[in-house]
Each structure stands twice: as structure tokens, then as C-alpha cells.
Design an enzyme around this catalytic site. Structure first.
Site, short mmCIF file in Angstrom:
data_model
loop_
_atom_site.label_atom_id
_atom_site.label_comp_id
_atom_site.label_asym_id
_atom_site.label_seq_id
_atom_site.Cartn_x
_atom_site.Cartn_y
_atom_site.Cartn_z
N ASP A 11 0.92 -1.09 0.11
CA ASP A 11 0.02 0.10 -0.03
C ASP A 11 0.74 1.23 -0.03
O ASP A 11 2.05 1.31 0.54
CB ASP A 11 -0.98 -0.06 1.15
CG ASP A 11 -0.27 0.10 2.54
OD1 ASP A 11 0.71 -0.53 2.65
OD2 ASP A 11 -0.64 0.94 3.38
N GLU A 58 0.11 -0.64 5.85
CA GLU A 58 1.10 -0.23 6.61
C GLU A 58 1.01 1.47 6.85
O GLU A 58 1.18 1.86 7.83
CB GLU A 58 2.57 -0.41 6.11
CG GLU A 58 3.71 -0.27 7.10
CD GLU A 58 4.17 1.13 7.01
OE1 GLU A 58 4.98 1.44 8.05
OE2 GLU A 58 3.97 1.91 6.00
#
Length: 588
Positions: free
Chosen positions: A186, A253
Site C-alpha cells: 500500500d 502499513e
């Protein structure tokens, strides 16, 4: 550098202070002096108590030690952390991958295509199969499978909580603890209203021959793609792992709470392999520096500051803006913010921080350590280096963040109309907790400041009490946690077989300029990475990218880019550590 200022011709014609004092016949001078003295005395008489009171108030709000941090650590550990660790010999892998020009072109193209997939994660994302913003993540999974078919057919691929990617390359010896390599796919969002400020569009993956441009080009897709490139090359050349190798890729994250990705993968692995079931975890982090006070260093993050987010809520009566109180809810919230910013946590440098260890390594191996550093590293300590900490804190904001708990006021919401007083104001604040502090000591300081402001404004105070809004009574200051806080991370050992494995591989694969020895030292991580979920699974956690620290530019902002040469370094690093971990026969 200071320079001496000489008086100009204009200033040299002005009388010096000694020339303005009484020198003979000027009867008006003495009365003026006497009046000045009387004024000063009157000021001290009339305002002395209030000045004293002000100083007392400042002392009341200053941080106070509520814990003896020395009690948290073993004396022997502190002594070891006060010295530079022993440097192991370079540990060369069985094979090296010297990429041809064609191979370099192919791996860079693969990396560029990864950046082109807009895997943006948002703090308010819904569940994976419900929120359409997760759609690019499924595209990324398909990209990995299509691009690395050999690795996908060799490994056991599991999708944990739908979007977490777990690839397990089973080893032939199940008694050996697995090596786990992490990265996340991500990226932080690239707001559309910033697109016109980008040199190249944020999801173009543009290759200018030196850099790959785009959101995620530095954080963290080069590491993820390099891991798959390295294992694919090894498998193509007949590598059959003796020790299990695991790739673990989280999908959130960059979110505030980061609980859907590694928050599910780590417990899953703990159930599979047990507590302390992994040999080593390597995640994103720092890299190499060719000029660390004049010598080449590698600075893996081997400790990580604690983390805490809070929401400060101020409730007031509200009302019409034509009849305002002395302080509206926004004014009171501002007082709390100023109290936090004007009464910071103390600047500290102790053996609990890996940053001190890196300075001791510089003192032992670098030729250009500032004399003021050398002097204080020798004269201060052994448990605290206050003067050195103050010097470091004044050098830059980045350096200041290494020597104490930080406070960042990031978001404030309040009010709905310009002619209406707000009834509730919410402020979000982030703390990165120093290694000598704790969640409890941080909350104590916050409570002291906020309760003082509440008392000044006649409001009730609720500090970390988890009260419902209807229990607060309408006029209050309330502080609660936002998400789960984290204590400072356990320190990764800088001795023993796994340290020799890690540091030796760094020395072999990433030497200094002209083959000079690269010193490997523990370093401090001020951020938070996904490896925070893995402390139960191993004590050997390294936050290390495997590239030059100067390869990454503008992470999380406009014009993020990453050096192609840095990406190739990561491939060589991953290629080597997989082999060396597989051959490792030391302590598990």
C-alpha cells in the site's frame, strides 16, 4: 561559522556606551539615571511576585520524571549498548547476481509497472470486499502472479484477511527457523489536487534513466519487487532452500492503525511457528551512508520509538457568536495545544537509544567526528549524555527527533458556522515515545497539562477514562487514545550468530567506496513499520532497506522518486541474505 563584524564608518561615528555615561557638566544626566534606577526598583517591587509566580507556573507544567527508566533495563545491556558492537567478517554468498544490461532493463520495467498500480490506502477504508478503494490491491496481486510465475508455483501463497500476501518457500529442514522478509504494497494517497505539482504523474512509474517516479516508488515497492526478483533468480538457478523463506506483504502499513494486514498475518504466523519461531525479520528502514562522519556505515534500525495517538475533545456550551465568552471551545483547545508544544518532553540521549551506539561506533571508526562530540562522549555518561543531546537537538528537526519524545499536533476539527460558537472541538495529536519513556509516563505529562487548562477554564477533566459523551456533562476536556499505543520496541541484539549473519552479509554485498570496509551499527527508527507486529516471533528485527539512504526522495509527498541504482542494490542485498541465512548453522 561566526565572523567578526567591524563597525562601519557610520557606526564608528556614534558614541560608544562608555562615552554616553556622565562625563562632566551635564546636570540633566544624573536625574535621568536616578529615575531609571527608581523605575527598575519599582518594577521589581510591583511585578516581582508575579514574575516569580510565572516561573513557578512554568515549573509546575514542565515534564517530571515519574519512572526510573534505569529499572527497565539490565545493567549489562546498558553497558554493551554504550559501546560499538564487534564487527564481524564479511560473509559472502555462494553466488552473486551480476545483472546484464538486458536483465537490468527487465527488472526496472517490472518495478515501474508496480508503481503504476495505485494501491492507495486510507485511514477510513472499509473491509476488503466491501470498499471499492481496495480494487487496485487485487490488481496488484494479479500483477505479482503474472510477473513471477515460477515463484508463485514454487511457494505456498496465502491471502490473509483477503489482501495480506503470505508466500512461503518451504525448506527441506523443518527444524530450522524461517527467514522472514517483509514489505508492504500500500502507498499513501496522492491527492488529486496535487497532481499538477508533480514533475511526472504520481502513478506513471516514469523512468528517466536515473530514477523511477511515482507514489510508492520509494515507500515501499522497490523492496517488495526486489524480493520477488531475487528469489526468482535463485529458483531459476536451481536454489532449493534448506531453511524456509517467507515473504510477508501487508496492505495497510500506511494507515493510522494498520490492523487489517500484518495485524492478521503476524498472529497467523505465531500460531503456525510459535513464539520466537522465526530466525530473523527484515523490514523496510534505513540503509547505507558513505560519509558517516567520514567513514562508510550501514545503519539498520535496531530499535524503534514508541507510538501513541490521542484525541483531545473540548466541550462547551456553544451559542451565538454575537455574545462570545472569553475563550470559545477552539480557544480552549488552542490553549491545550500550546501547553503541549510549550512544555515539551525533555531532550535525552542514553544507552537505551541505538542512536548513542551509532555515535560510539563513529567515535571508534570515523575520522571526522566533531571534537565537541568526542569530548562529550568521553566526559558524559555512562547513563546519560545531556549536553550532547542538547547540541544534537539544535542541529536539525530530524536530529532533534532522535533525542526524546516528540509531540505533533496534526488535525483539529471544530465549529460548523461562522456565526455559531462550537459545542465540541476535537484535536488529534501524535507522540513518538523515547526509549526511556513509556505510554504511562507520556499520559501522565499530558494529563498534567490538560487538567491545568481545564481548571483554568472551569471545565471538568477526563483523562484516558473512556467516558461516553453523555457522561461528560457538556462542559469538559476529555482525552482518549486513538487506536492502540505501542511501547518502545525491544532492542535487537548486536552480538551473536544472527548479528554476525546480518552484519557480515551487509559488509560483503554493500562495501564502502573502493571496497572499503563498511561499519554496521545499530540505529534508531523514529517511525513505525509493520515489523512492530513481530516482536513475539523473534528478537532479531532489522529495519534495513539494503540501498543507499540517499536513493529515496520525497516519500509521502509530491515528486516521490527512487534511484534505479539503489533498487539494483536492494536486489543484490536480498539475493545474498536469502543464501546466507539458508547456509547459516549458528544459534537459532
Amino acid at each position: 561559522m561566526s565572523e567578526k563584524l567591524e563597525p562601519t564608518s557610520a557606526s564608528s561615528s556614534l558614541p560608544l556606551p562608555s562615552q554616553t555615561f556622565y562625563r562632566g557638566r551635564n546636570p540633566s544626566v544624573r536625574p535621568k539615571i536616578l529615575l531609571g534606577i527608581l523605575f527598575i526598583l519599582a518594577t521589581l517591587v510591583n511585578f516581582g511576585p508575579s514574575l516569580k509566580s510565572l516561573n513557578s507556573l512554568r515549573n509546575d507544567l514542565a515534564f517530571e520524571e515519574t519512572e526510573n527508566w534505569l529499572d527497565k533495563f539490565d545493567v549489562g545491556d546498558l553497558q554493551d549498548w554504550s559501546k560499538c558492537p564487534k564487527q564481524p567478517k564479511a560473509l559472502y554468498p555462494n553466488t552473486t547476481w551480476s545483472l546484464s544490461d538486458e536483465e537490468k532493463k527487465n527488472v526496472v520495467d517490472t518495478y515501474s509497472r508496480a508503481v503504476q498500480i495505485p494501491t492507495e490506502s486510507f485511514d477510513d477504508n472499509g473491509e476488503p470486499n466491501e470498499d471499492p478503494r481496495w480494487a487496485p490491491f487485487f490488481d496488484f496481486q494479479a500483477y505479482l502472479e503474472d510477473t513471477f510465475p515460477l515463484a508463485h508455483t514454487t511457494a505456498k501463497i496465502e491471502y490473509i484477511n483477503t489482501l495480506g500476501i503470505l508466500a512461503t518457500f518451504e525448506g527441506t529442514d523443518p527444524s530450522l527457523k524461517p527467514l522472514l522478509l517483509m514489505s508492504h504494497y500500500d502507498v499513501v494517497p496522492a491527492p488529486k489536487d496535487t497532481y499538477d505539482r508533480w514533475t511526472h504523474p504520481p502513478f506513471s512509474g516514469y523512468n528517466d534513466g536515473t530514477y523511477i517516479w511515482g507514489r510508492g516508488a520509494g515507500d515501499d515497492k522497490p523492496l517488495l519487487v526486489a524480493q520477488w526478483e531475487a528469489i526468482t533468480n535463485l529458483l531459476e538457478n536451481g536454489f532449493k532452500p534448506r531453511r524456509t523463506v517467507i515473504f510477508s506483504h501487508g496492505n495497510d502499513e500506511e494507515e493510522v492503525f494498520a490492523r487489517r494486514g500484518q495485524g492478521h498475518i503476524a498472529p497467523f504466523l505465531e500460531e503456525r511457528y510459535g513464539k520466537d519461531g522465526l530466525l530473523m525479520v527484515i523490514d523496510e528502514g534505513s540503509g547505507t551512508i558513505d560519509d558517516f562522519y567520514g567513514a562508510p556505515f550501514a545503519i539498520p534500525g535496531m530499535g524503534e520509538k514508541g507510538y501513541m495517538d490521542i484525541v483531545i475533545s473540548v466541550g462547551t456550551a456553544g451559542g451565538h457568536s454575537s455574545v462570545p465568552p472569553k475563550h470559545s471551545g477552539i480557544g480552549i483547545a488552542s490553549e491545550v495545544v500550546l501547553a503541549l508544544e510549550n512544555n515539551p518532553f525533555p531532550t535525552k540521549l542514553t544507552p537505551a537509544s541505538p542512536f548513542l551506539t551509532s555515535l560510539q561506533c563513529a567515535l571508534a571508526h570515523s575520522p571526522d567526528v566533531p571534537k565537541k562530540y568526542s569530548k562529550l562522549l568521553s566526559s558524559e555518561g555512562p547513563t546519560s549524555y545531556p549536553e550532547l543531546a542538547e547540541i544534537i537537538a539544535k542541529e536539525s528537526l530530524q536530529r532533534k527527533a532522535l533525542v526524546g519524545t516528540t509531540t505533533a499536533v496534526d488535525v483539529i476539527h471544530g465549529g460548523s458556522k461562522v456565526n455559531s460558537l462550537p459545542e465540541e472541538v476535537n484535536t488529534l495529536v501524535n507522540f513518538r515515545i523515547d526509549f526511556t519513556e513509556s505510554i504511562n509516563s507520556t499520559q501522565h505529562h499530558i494529563n498534567k497539562l490538560a487538567s491545568h487548562i481545564a481548571k483554568q477554564n472551569g471545565l471538568k477533566y477526563f483523562g484516558f477514562e473512556k467516558k461516553d459523551k453523555d457522561q461528560l456533562g457538556g462542559k469538559y476536556i476529555s482525552i482518549d487514545l486513538l487506536g492502540l499505543p505501542l511501547e518502545p520496541a525491544p532492542r535487537t541484539p548486536a552480538e551473536g550468530g544472527v548479528w554476525d549473519l546480518f552484519a557480515g552479509t551487509v559488509k560483503a554485498v554493500l562495501p564502502g567506496p573502493n571496497g572499503e570496509e563498511r561499519i554496521v551499527t545499530p540505529y534508531t527508527s523514529t517511525g513505525k513499520t509493520d515489523c512492530k507486529m513481530y516482536y513475539n516471533l523473534t528478537k532479531n528485527v532489522y529495519r534495513f532497506m539494503g540501498s543507499s539512504a540517499s536513493a529515496s526522495f520525497a516519500a509521502h509527498t509530491v515528486d516521490e522518486k527512487f534511484a534505479i541504482e539503489g533498487y539494483l542494490q536492494i536486489i543484490r542485498w536480498v539475493h545474498a541474505i536469502i543464501q546466507n541465512a539458508d547456509a547459516y548453522t549458528g544459534e537459532e
